[in-house]
Design an enzyme around this catalytic site. Structure first.
Site, PDB file in Angstrom:
ATOM      1  NE  ARG A  80      -3.483   2.478   2.520  1.00  0.00           N
ATOM      2  CZ  ARG A  80      -3.363   3.387   3.493  1.00  0.00           C
ATOM      3  NH1 ARG A  80      -2.615   3.146   4.553  1.00  0.00           N
ATOM      4  NH2 ARG A  80      -4.013   4.525   3.429  1.00  0.00           N
ATOM      5  CG  HIS A 124      -1.029   9.139   3.334  1.00  0.00           C
ATOM      6  ND1 HIS A 124      -1.180   7.809   3.618  1.00  0.00           N
ATOM      7  CD2 HIS A 124      -0.638   9.716   4.495  1.00  0.00           C
ATOM      8  CE1 HIS A 124      -0.879   7.581   4.889  1.00  0.00           C
ATOM      9  NE2 HIS A 124      -0.542   8.729   5.444  1.00  0.00           N
ATOM     10  CD  GLU A 169      -4.789   7.950   9.634  1.00  0.00           C
ATOM     11  OE1 GLU A 169      -4.273   9.009  10.026  1.00  0.00           O
ATOM     12  OE2 GLU A 169      -4.474   6.844  10.091  1.00  0.00           O
ATOM     13  CG  ASN A 295      -5.321   3.708   8.528  1.00  0.00           C
ATOM     14  OD1 ASN A 295      -5.454   2.709   7.821  1.00  0.00           O
ATOM     15  ND2 ASN A 295      -4.857   4.850   8.071  1.00  0.00           N
ATOM     16  CE1 TYR A 297      -0.411   3.025  13.475  1.00  0.00           C
ATOM     17  CE2 TYR A 297      -2.325   4.152  12.559  1.00  0.00           C
ATOM     18  CZ  TYR A 297      -1.078   3.569  12.394  1.00  0.00           C
ATOM     19  OH  TYR A 297      -0.511   3.516  11.150  1.00  0.00           O
ATOM     20  CD  GLU A 348      -1.765   4.144   7.886  1.00  0.00           C
ATOM     21  OE1 GLU A 348      -1.493   4.617   9.012  1.00  0.00           O
ATOM     22  OE2 GLU A 348      -1.901   4.831   6.864  1.00  0.00           O
TER      23      GLU A 348
HETATM   24  S1  NCW Z   1      -0.182  10.563  12.745  1.00  0.00           S
HETATM   25  C1  NCW Z   1      -1.103   9.296  12.276  1.00  0.00           C
HETATM   26  N1  NCW Z   1      -0.528   8.267  11.594  1.00  0.00           N
HETATM   27  C2  NCW Z   1       0.830   7.943  11.548  1.00  0.00           C
HETATM   28  C3  NCW Z   1       1.364   8.381  10.193  1.00  0.00           C
HETATM   29  O1  NCW Z   1       2.687   7.998   9.996  1.00  0.00           O
HETATM   30  C4  NCW Z   1       0.554   7.851   9.026  1.00  0.00           C
HETATM   31  O2  NCW Z   1       0.843   8.572   7.871  1.00  0.00           O
HETATM   32  C5  NCW Z   1      -0.909   7.941   9.346  1.00  0.00           C
HETATM   33  O3  NCW Z   1      -1.661   7.302   8.353  1.00  0.00           O
HETATM   34  C6  NCW Z   1       0.753   6.476  11.659  1.00  0.00           C
HETATM   35  O4  NCW Z   1      -0.488   6.221  11.000  1.00  0.00           O
HETATM   36  C7  NCW Z   1      -1.184   7.417  10.742  1.00  0.00           C
HETATM   37  N2  NCW Z   1      -2.371   9.236  12.591  1.00  0.00           N
HETATM   38  C8  NCW Z   1      -3.014  10.175  13.401  1.00  0.00           C
HETATM   39  C9  NCW Z   1      -3.782   9.429  14.431  1.00  0.00           C
HETATM   40  C10 NCW Z   1      -4.554  10.341  15.273  1.00  0.00           C
HETATM   41  C11 NCW Z   1      -3.748  10.994  16.332  1.00  0.00           C
HETATM   42  C12 NCW Z   1      -4.603  11.666  17.314  1.00  0.00           C
HETATM   43  C13 NCW Z   1      -3.900  12.899  17.847  1.00  0.00           C
HETATM   44  C14 NCW Z   1      -4.774  13.657  18.780  1.00  0.00           C
HETATM   45  C15 NCW Z   1      -4.290  15.063  18.938  1.00  0.00           C
END
Ligand code: NCW
Length: 442
Positions: A80, A124, A169, A295, A297, A348
């Site tokens: 991806r 992205h 996202e 995605n 986490y 992800e």
């Molecule tokens: S920052 C984020 N990520 C990281 C990034 O490397 C990737 O490009 C993204 O698709 C890892 O995966 C995603 N995601 C943001 C998540 C939400 C964070 C919430 C912060 C609250 C202030």
């Protein structure tokens, strides 16, 4: 810890790794690429914690063949990646830059030669700067420009690309970028953020229409970041706060896409900040999609006082995100219960940890545990009837982690930014053992 193996997943299940253009490519002015909002943002003092930028990143633009070999060596079936809009259309509208498309054509053909299925994401986060100069995603026109850009990509790459995702996202490219101000363009305005979110969704819908016409045989969908959200206590007030947070973070995107409506509770709370929705917008946004990318986490533990809680008996990654694998199966089962779902991909999942290079090894046991426990939850959700077709580890390799610069490492592969060497971490070897295993005879 439950040990998982290939036979815990269905035969059709796809294992892959994921990256994104700005985070790995570098070469930000090569072959006619125009500036993106991240080029601009990185030059603003204080925006990126280590003062860095994606100017060089992993130099993937020049090392793509070596990187495809690396992916192949992991035994995965799919890769991806994302296309940088400013390479393909340097000003975000009008002229197409064939040299930009050439790069992605080489990349896609390189994947096919190696037996890897290309899973492409159109957006992205690297918006062409000239579009930001006229409001970016807060400007409705951006949605229509996005669909034209999607057409250019699909016309060139066609059905060699198995799967097209419109957005990655959209919560991040709207709320985190226009309201919280942590990502480019770094604004702090809720009304603009909600306009941006609406236009991202509209852009998704317009792009789906174009893709259906140009690449009818490809799978077409989109990717959301969804959190498990739980109340801090069993009090009525905390439950209401968690419900609202779920509305603002998850349902604000899920409901328009899958039901053609914004969640009424959150809509009401936003008052005059709600976006302007034109009559056909929600019909455009809710078009059938072939897959939903999730995605996942972490989770948020929410209380009525608005403070994020950090359970003390949990562990946390280097991003400060709680490790909460059970949230992934909870989330998948909840999606199945609440929506009519297309097949799901976990597009992800992964973790940043403070890795250290010991000789030519990185013993990242915490990342192995993170992946293993989350994959066990995916397998559990599949057993409970959720149609999950695949899983992509974030990320193939360490890369530019947005506002954190190079200080956070998410890779299965360690990148030495001094000489651009790639070194397989223990997690890469572990993932190879799982993803590269022969599908068992049933
Ligand atoms: S920052 C984020 N990520 C990281 C990034 O490397 C990737 O490009 C993204 O698709 C890892 O995966 C995603 N995601 C943001 C998540 C939400 C964070 C919430 C912060 C609250 C202030």
């Amino acid at each position: 810890m439950t040990i998982i193996t290939r036979k815990d997943f269905p035969e059709y299940f796809t294992f892959g790794v994921a990256t994104s253009s700005y985070q790995i490519e570098g070469a930000t002015s090569a072959d006619g690429r125009g500036p993106s909002i991240w080029d601009t943002f990185c030059r603003e003092p204080g925006r990126i914690s280590d003062g860095s930028s994606g100017d060089v990143a992993c130099d993937h633009y020049h090392r793509w063949e070596e990187d495809l070999e690396l992916i192949s060596s992991l035994g995965v079936q799919a890769y991806r990646f994302s296309v940088a809009w400013p390479r393909v259309q340097p000003t975000g509208s009008g002229d197409i830059n064939p040299l930009g498309l050439d790069f992605y054509e080489r990349l896609v053909d390189g994947m096919l030669e190696r037996g890897l299925d290309p899973y492409l994401t159109l957006y992205h986060w690297d918006l062409p700067q000239p579009l930001q100069d006229v409001g970016g995603w807060a400007n409705r026109d951006t949605a229509y420009h996005f669909a034209e850009y999607a057409r250019a990509v699909a016309e060139r790459l066609g059905e060699r690309v198995k799967s097209y995702a419109t957005l990655n996202e959209p919560w991040c490219s709207s709320i985190l970028s226009y309201q919280i101000g942590e990502h480019a363009p770094g604004l702090r305005n809720r009304k603009l953020a909600l306009a941006a979110a609406h236009h991202l969704l509209l852009g998704h819908g317009e792009a789906v229409k174009v893709l259906r016409e140009v690449v009818p045989g490809a799978a077409i969908g989109t990717v959301l970041n969804l959190n498990a959200i739980t109340p801090a206590t069993s009090s009525e007030q905390d439950a209401a706060a968690a419900r609202f947070e779920d509305g603002a973070f998850n349902r604000w995107f899920l409901d328009p896409l899958l039901r053609g409506e914004y969640p009424a509770d959150v809509w009401e709370a936003y008052g005059d900040d709600v976006p302007q929705v034109q009559p056909d917008d929600l019909e455009t946004i809710r078009q059938p999609i072939d897959f939903l990318g999730v995605n996942y986490y972490s989770r948020s533990v929410v209380s009525a006082d608005g403070q994020q809680q950090r359970p003390s008996d949990s562990s946390y990654t280097d991003m400060g995100w709680e490790v909460y694998p059970q949230g992934l199966s909870d989330l998948l089962l909840r999606l199945k219960a609440d929506y009519t779902l297309p097949p799901i991909y976990i597009t992800e999942n992964g973790a940043a940890y403070k890795d250290t290079l010991e000789g030519s090894a990185v013993h990242d046991a915490e990342r192995v545990a993170y992946l293993q426990t989350h994959l066990a939850e995916v397998a559990s959700a599949v057993r409970q009837g959720v149609k999950v077709n695949g899983y992509f580890a974030w990320s193939l390799m360490d890369n530019f982690e947005w506002a954190h610069g190079y200080s956070k490492r998410f890779g299965l592969v360690y990148v030495d930014y001094g000489d651009q060497q790639r070194i397989l971490k223990d997690s890469a070897l572990w993932y190879r053992g799982l993803a590269g295993a022969k599908v068992p005879e049933l």
